[in-house]
Design a protein around this motif. Structure first.
Motif, PDB file in Angstrom:
ATOM      1  N   GLU A  76       4.663  -2.109  -4.855  1.00 37.52           N
ATOM      2  CA  GLU A  76       5.248  -0.881  -4.303  1.00 37.52           C
ATOM      3  C   GLU A  76       6.494  -1.318  -3.548  1.00 37.52           C
ATOM      4  N   ASN A  97       8.412   5.344  -3.565  1.00 35.86           N
ATOM      5  CA  ASN A  97       8.048   6.535  -2.781  1.00 35.86           C
ATOM      6  C   ASN A  97       9.132   7.601  -2.899  1.00 35.86           C
ATOM      7  N   GLU A 156       5.649   7.771  -6.412  1.00 33.47           N
ATOM      8  CA  GLU A 156       4.580   8.166  -5.490  1.00 33.47           C
ATOM      9  C   GLU A 156       4.984   9.440  -4.758  1.00 33.47           C
ATOM     10  N   ASP A 184       0.177   9.610  -3.294  1.00 34.75           N
ATOM     11  CA  ASP A 184       0.096   8.688  -2.156  1.00 34.75           C
ATOM     12  C   ASP A 184      -0.778   9.284  -1.054  1.00 34.75           C
ATOM     13  N   LYS A 209      -3.929   7.395  -5.019  1.00 34.78           N
ATOM     14  CA  LYS A 209      -3.884   6.255  -4.116  1.00 34.78           C
ATOM     15  C   LYS A 209      -4.675   6.599  -2.868  1.00 34.78           C
TER      16      LYS A 209
HETATM   17 MG    MG Z   1       3.659   4.799  -0.823  1.00 36.44          MG
END
Ligand code: MG
Ligand code: C2E
Ligand code: MG
Length: 693
Positions: A471, A531, A563, A593, A614
């Protein structure tokens, strides 16, 4: 009778010296005597007329008139005078004479003579007529003049006025003649009038100046006037005034003023007038020591109304709000609209005592809040609205105007962050925090242009601890503050909109890295999770951006994972799904996320085109200690399984946690147990370590 008059020559001589035309006719209207003046006046010689009735010179009808007139005089017996036409032979024209004739009789009463005196009035009559004509012209001009004109006697009585003046004051001349200047003058002009009268006394004129008349219907008419004192031929003094009706000009002036200083929608003062009033309020407060207060008011969720129902509804609400605001404050207070849904209220003459002033202001603010909270009817729409109000007190010029306004704004902001529908007084600590934020925002802009942002990579592994990818987590290498973690700047970046360029940069950097990894078999299959913040995702052209970045970088889309958080997807679900599908069509995958912290329902989750869920690190952290979290994590994994999705856990710090997650079917893992987020070079070392294992 003196003897001399018995002598005909003496008589002739006497009449000849007279400068006035004299002639004498006998009872048959025959000329018996005529003086020089008469000869001159008629352009004839007496010798041509003597003994005749002059019928040789006049047409028969005129002759008949002369003769019958003479007979009438003889029978009337007294002196007459009249106007008659006579012939001037040398000028060859008819002229007008004023003739006096007196009949004389003998003792028996028999007509003897007509003694006649005649004056040529042709010229004087003409000039008299001309004079009359010009007076008429003057009168017409007087009445046609666009300016009102009036004459007053020295005690103010109206003597005469032209039509324009009459229509300005709405009176007939008759009515006006019964009025005095003072009847038309409002009392409020007493002082000004006194000055004008003084000028009239000393300089025999007054004005120009502006005042108002009270017209016949009792309305005020704005006028501009000036005048002079004039003395008539009889020595009497009077005043002539010239009056201009300035109603239209005043209306135009007012319209200009209205546009310059008032908000056209609500008719409330605008920012410019507000600043002016505030300056005055500061000065008044400085003089009397009383406090004043400024309130910043912002309607909560106004934008939603505007966006969903259109500006017409927004406008209706603003108009109604401004009415309610006005009804909550006193006459001396100001309600202004700054624009949008922002209003400012200035309260004046609050208590000298600060605490008391604060509670007075709070009471009014509370009234305002309550008033604005009650239901609105906007056409067919029943609407409910709340407001956030920030208050700051001021006293004299202790603080600058700019500062006081800033403080009120801060307090309003504080009311908003306290959950809206609230009132807050200015708090200096809050101000400091806000200033720090503003500074941070500036620095962030700079950071973008100076490339102070960098990416850290945190490895993600499968249940065999084999690297799947990473990530990417942003860091800010701040020149003074060192490495700034995202929690310290991402929220502000989201609020200020800076997240959009920042997010784009992250996406570009991640894709560039994916592309770079293509060249080595060791890294070619690694995925990168990026993200994406709500604001970024909600941009209209987000799909196009992703496509562009993929094309530009040449990265393999199937290695890119975006995400999103649950809250990003809650709003406008259909639109979000459509967007996700377009991106999925490019080969990109989505992960949710921080799963478990939002409000996602199963129903809703089922519809989202997700690849992965997640599990939020908060649940993972307490697996060992909190049975609730154990249950939640198990449920999430089971649900993921049921939906055919992939599950990844974040925040895995211990073997214990890893084992638990693995045992319950979690497919992938991320956390300090494997590696902290690290810069690229370090990450590549981490990778090779994992691959060796
Ligand atoms: Mg994240
Ligand atoms: P996130 O996406 O949930 O990222 C995971 C966060 O958990 C990261 O914090 C990571 O360092 C931290 N973490 C990872 N493993 C562990 C662990 O074992 N224990 C603990 N206690 N923490 C762990 P970080 O890097 O500070 O990022 C915080 C948040 O900032 C991210 O949460 C994400 O929401 C946001 N963020 C980071 N980078 C970006 C970015 O490029 N764009 C956007 N929009 N947001 C980002
Ligand atoms: Mg997270």
């Amino acid at each position: 009778m003196p003897k001399i008059f018995e002598n005909i020559r003496a008589m002739q001589a006497l009449v000849d010296v007279l400068p006035i035309a004299i002639f004498v006719k006998d009872a048959e209207s025959k000329f018996q005597l005529m003086n020089k003046a008469c000869e001159a006046q008629w352009g004839m010689n007496f010798s041509d007329l003597q003994g005749t009735d002059a019928s040789q010179f006049f047409p028969p009808d005129q002759m008949a008139w002369f003769l019958s007139k003479d007979r009438e005089i003889f029978s009337g017996g007294c002196q007459v005078d009249f106007e008659e036409t006579f012939w001037n032979a040398s000028l060859k024209q008819n002229r007008l004479g004023h003739t006096y004739k007196k009949p004389i009789y003998d003792e028996s009463g028999k007509p003897l003579y007509l003694i006649c005196v005649t004056i040529d009035i042709t010229d004087s009559k003409k000039s008299l007529q001309e004079l009359q004509l010009s007076e008429e012209k003057l009168r017409t001009m007087f009445d046609m003049s666009p300016l009102g004109m009036a004459r007053n006697s020295m005690d103010g009585k109206f003597v005469e006025a032209n039509n324009t003046f009459l229509s300005i004051v709405g009176h007939s001349l008759d009515e006006l003649n019964r009025l005095s200047y003072w009847d038309l003058t409002p009392e409020s002009y007493a002082q000004q009038e006194a000055e004008q009268l003084e000028s009239l006394r000393t300089k025999s004129k007054y004005g120009p100046y502006e005042k108002e008349y009270i017209n016949s219907s009792g309305q005020r008419v704005p006028v501009r006037l000036n005048g002079v004192q004039i003395e008539g031929s009889d020595g009497e003094k009077f005043i002539w005034s010239i009056v201009e009706d300035v109603t239209e000009r005043k209306i135009a002036e007012q319209q200009i003023h209205q546009l310059a200083f008032f908000d056209p929608l609500t008719k409330l003062p605008n920012r410019r007038l507000l600043l002016d009033r505030l300056q005055q309020a500061f000065s008044v407060s400085a003089r009397n020591g009383q406090h004043g207060a400024i309130m910043f008011l912002d309607l909560d969720n106004f934008k939603t109304l505007n966006d969903s129902k259109g500006h017409e509804f927004g406008d209706l609400l603003l108009i109604e709000v401004s009415k309610r605001l006005l009804s909550c404050v006193g006459d001396g207070d100001t309600v202004a609209r700054l624009g949008g849904d922002e209003f400012v209220i200035v309260l004046e003459t609050l208590s000298i005592n600060q605490e008391e002033a604060a509670s007075q202001a709070e009471l009014i603010a509370e009234n305002i809040r309550t008033s604005l909270n009650s239901a609105y009817q906007l056409h067919e729409l029943a609407y409910h609205s709340t407001s956030s109000i920030g208050i700051v007190l001021f006293r004299g010029h202790l603080e600058s105007l700019d500062n006081v306004l800033k403080y009120a704004d801060t307090a309003m902001y504080q009311a908003k962050t306290a959950g809206r529908n609230a009132i807050r007084f200015f708090d200096p600590n809050m101000q400091a925090a806000l200033e720090a934020r503003a500074e941070l925002e500036n620095e962030m802009r700079q950071a973008l242009s100076e490339q102070q942002f960098c990416l850290y990579y945190q490895i993600q592994v499968d249940s065999q601890r084999q690297p799947l990818g990473a990530e990417v987590l942003i860091r800010w290498a701040h020149p003074q503050r060192g490495l700034v973690p995202p929690v310290q700047f991402i929220p502000l970046a989201e609020e200020s909109g800076l997240i959009i360029p920042i997010g784009l940069w992250v996406l570009q950097a991640a894709c560039a890295q994916l592309k770079a990894w293509q060249h080595s078999p060791q890294t070619a299959a690694l995925t990168l999770a990026v993200n994406v913040s709500a604001k970024q995702f909600q941009q209209a052209d987000f799909v196009a951006q992703v496509k562009q970045v993929l094309t530009d970088s040449g990265a393999n889309p199937s290695l890119l994972k975006l995400e999103l958080t649950e809250s990003t997807l809650l709003d406008k679900v259909e639109e979000a799904i459509a967007k996700m599908q377009e991106i999925i069509a490019m080969g990109v995958r989505f992960s949710i996320d921080d799963f478990g912290t939002g409000y996602s329902s199963l129903q809703y989750l089922k519809r989202l085109p997700l690849y992965q869920i997640k599990i939020d690190l908060a649940f993972v952290r307490d697996i060992a200690s909190d049975p609730n979290d154990v249950a939640i994590v198990k449920a999430i994994i089971a649900m993921t399984e049921a939906l055919g999705l992939n599950a990844i856990a974040e925040g895995v710090e211990s073997e214990e946690q890893f084992n638990f997650l693995d045992k319950h079917g979690c497919h992938a893992h991320q956390g300090f147990l494997f590696s902290r987020p690290v810069p690229l070079l370090e990450f590549e070392q981490v990778l090779s370590k994992f691959m060796q294992d």
